[in-house]
Design an enzyme around this catalytic site. Sequence first.
Site, short mmCIF file in Angstrom:
data_model
loop_
_atom_site.label_atom_id
_atom_site.label_comp_id
_atom_site.label_asym_id
_atom_site.label_seq_id
_atom_site.Cartn_x
_atom_site.Cartn_y
_atom_site.Cartn_z
N ASP A 1 75.43 120.16 -12.04
CA ASP A 1 75.62 121.52 -11.33
C ASP A 1 76.81 121.30 -10.62
O ASP A 1 77.25 120.27 -10.25
CB ASP A 1 74.30 121.61 -10.62
CG ASP A 1 73.02 122.03 -11.50
OD1 ASP A 1 73.39 122.56 -12.45
OD2 ASP A 1 72.14 121.97 -10.95
N TYR A 39 68.58 110.45 -11.91
CA TYR A 39 68.86 111.44 -10.88
C TYR A 39 68.08 110.97 -9.52
O TYR A 39 67.18 110.27 -9.23
CB TYR A 39 68.28 112.80 -11.14
CG TYR A 39 68.82 113.76 -12.27
CD1 TYR A 39 69.76 114.30 -12.26
CD2 TYR A 39 68.09 113.43 -13.53
CE1 TYR A 39 70.38 114.80 -13.16
CE2 TYR A 39 68.67 113.97 -14.56
CZ TYR A 39 69.65 114.73 -14.50
OH TYR A 39 70.22 115.49 -15.59
N TYR A 56 65.80 120.25 -15.81
CA TYR A 56 66.27 120.79 -14.78
C TYR A 56 65.67 120.23 -13.68
O TYR A 56 64.31 120.60 -13.26
CB TYR A 56 65.93 122.16 -14.99
CG TYR A 56 66.82 122.87 -16.11
CD1 TYR A 56 68.26 123.17 -15.96
CD2 TYR A 56 66.35 123.15 -17.33
CE1 TYR A 56 68.89 124.04 -16.98
CE2 TYR A 56 67.15 123.63 -18.21
CZ TYR A 56 68.47 124.17 -18.08
OH TYR A 56 69.31 124.75 -19.09
#
Length: 278
Positions: free
Chosen positions: A102, A169, A241
């Site tokens: 992103d 992440y 996501y």
Amino acid sequence: MSESTGKTVDYRKPELTVIVNPFTGRVRVQVNPLYIMGRYRKMVRGIPQSKWICTKCRGRGCPKCNWTGKMYPESVEELIAGPVLRFTQGEDTSFHSAGREDVDARMLGDGRPFIIEVKKPKRRRIDLTALEEAINEEAEGKIEVSGLHLVGKDMVRRLKRMEGAEKIYRVIVEFERAISDGEIDRIKRTFTNTKIAQRTPLRVLHRRADRVREKYIYETDVKRLAQNRVEMRIRCQGGLYVKELVTGDEGRTRPSVSEVVKAKATPLELDVLDIIME
């Protein structure tokens, strides 16, 4: 031609192709692209991976984009392409990568694999170490590239298949209330060795097909930062996501962190820590 230039012909991967029309006698020289592969790290937030054309004027320039034709003044692609075009004297570039992060996320660790395709390069024999240094110096700490090397066109297809590579992440999550140690433990257990069903997020629905995708989470670790704030480290299948994993996206992602603790959860910061290539 081989004798006059002193070059050995490579019929499988030619650098240029001479096209002769036997009926008209016209001769055209086609310069084939140059492909440079490496990894990039994005050290700051607020930079898109690729050039983002203004959604209102479609690149013509308008008050919304301050007459630049772009939504953001620069991108990872542009920071790399500038020095590349200067070194190769090419006409244009195309940017290929193993997925994308992103705009507001950093890409850390060893970086994300990418290939920059140079159209009609006049120079093919370039100092890749010097190019790497030029990109990093001119980017002024915003991005860093490493491991630049030449590859063939077939590597672009292989790179696209890497989009589903395992990723790690880190996301900072803030809750609307204080959460207990038991709830933190529940988050860890819920999001370890489990499948997540994600319907296309609302924020990307305008450009992605509306369907449910299943993604696997291998492991999640949670560390408390404050009474209502935690750091989550998530090792998962590529394509998950993460922001929607936190918020639930109005029920489109299940289970979600918000659902598990029955409290609104907001992702404050997101980083890609590693892309695990097999």
